[in-house]
Design an enzyme around this catalytic site. Structure first.
Site, PDB file in Angstrom:
ATOM      1  N   CYS A  97      56.138  19.417  62.979  1.00  0.00           N
ATOM      2  CA  CYS A  97      55.397  20.426  62.225  1.00  0.00           C
ATOM      3  C   CYS A  97      56.291  20.976  61.121  1.00  0.00           C
ATOM      4  O   CYS A  97      57.463  21.260  61.374  1.00  0.00           O
ATOM      5  CB  CYS A  97      54.982  21.549  63.172  1.00  0.00           C
ATOM      6  N   HIS A 139      46.048  19.371  65.949  1.00  0.00           N
ATOM      7  CA  HIS A 139      47.282  20.096  65.628  1.00  0.00           C
ATOM      8  C   HIS A 139      46.997  21.183  64.571  1.00  0.00           C
ATOM      9  O   HIS A 139      47.393  22.340  64.734  1.00  0.00           O
ATOM     10  CB  HIS A 139      48.333  19.097  65.114  1.00  0.00           C
ATOM     11  N   GLU A 140      46.285  20.798  63.503  1.00  0.00           N
ATOM     12  CA  GLU A 140      46.009  21.744  62.412  1.00  0.00           C
ATOM     13  C   GLU A 140      45.040  22.832  62.861  1.00  0.00           C
ATOM     14  O   GLU A 140      45.184  23.991  62.499  1.00  0.00           O
ATOM     15  CB  GLU A 140      45.462  21.017  61.180  1.00  0.00           C
ATOM     16  N   HIS A 143      46.669  25.682  64.527  1.00  0.00           N
ATOM     17  CA  HIS A 143      47.326  26.634  63.623  1.00  0.00           C
ATOM     18  C   HIS A 143      46.395  27.800  63.283  1.00  0.00           C
ATOM     19  O   HIS A 143      46.854  28.929  63.097  1.00  0.00           O
ATOM     20  CB  HIS A 143      47.720  25.938  62.305  1.00  0.00           C
TER      21      HIS A 143
END
Ligand SMILES: [Zn+2]
Length: 178
Positions: A97, A139-140, A143
């Site tokens: 990341c 993953h995004e 966030h």
């Protein structure tokens, strides 16, 4: 709002690093798509210049629900994403990341996901993503809820990375004190 946008633009190229509170905040839905379009080019540049395959708004200090990704099939802006269905089966794959520089670790993710999102014009899309694309998306997406990939690691792995994570946070403190 105009001022706000200016601040974002000034900060675009600066990637926020572990320890920055904005990375832990739950982001708000996008209602004004012009804001996303206004930042798109700088956002794209920031992502590619850092060799990223994804970049979420909180990583550049913007607490709104959008991210960019490119799994190799082209650049895509993903706004107000939802994961509407996912495989029970998960697979393990290595992740890194831009906000946790130099750290790589294996993370379990759903093998496939069905997603709904809007693009930078507000147009709705629905897609079935698998493998690498599904991994980047998850993953995004994390966030936007203030979750980082290191949060998914088991205690043993996390402990083994503790020193490295501590160092990143100390560096950040030094940087922001300048
Ligand atoms: Zn990330």
């Amino acid at each position: 709002m105009r001022n706000c946008l200016k601040n974002w633009r000034d900060n675009t190229v600066k990637i926020r690093v572990l320890g920055d509170p904005v990375l832990r905040k739950k982001s708000q839905p996008v209602t004004d798509f012009a804001q996303v379009r206004a930042i798109l080019e700088e956002f794209k540049m920031s992502m590619y210049s850092e060799d990223g395959v994804g970049l979420a708004a909180p990583q550049v200090g913007i607490s709104l629900r959008f991210f960019a990704m490119d799994d190799g099939s082209g650049f895509k802006m993903v706004v107000n994403p939802q994961i509407i269905e996912n495989s029970e089966e998960k697979e393990l794959g290595e992740e890194g990341c831009l906000s946790v520089p130099g750290v790589f670790a294996d993370v379990w993710r759903h093998k496939w996901i069905r997603v709904r999102y809007q693009d930078e014009h507000g147009v709705y899309h629905e897609e079935l993503l698998q493998g690498y694309a599904a991994r980047i998306f998850q993953h995004e997406y994390d966030h936007l809820d203030g979750v980082l990939f290191i949060d998914h690691l088991d205690t043993k792995t996390r402990t083994s990375l503790a020193q490295q994570l501590k160092k990143i946070m100390e560096e950040r403190k030094k940087e922001s004190a300048k």
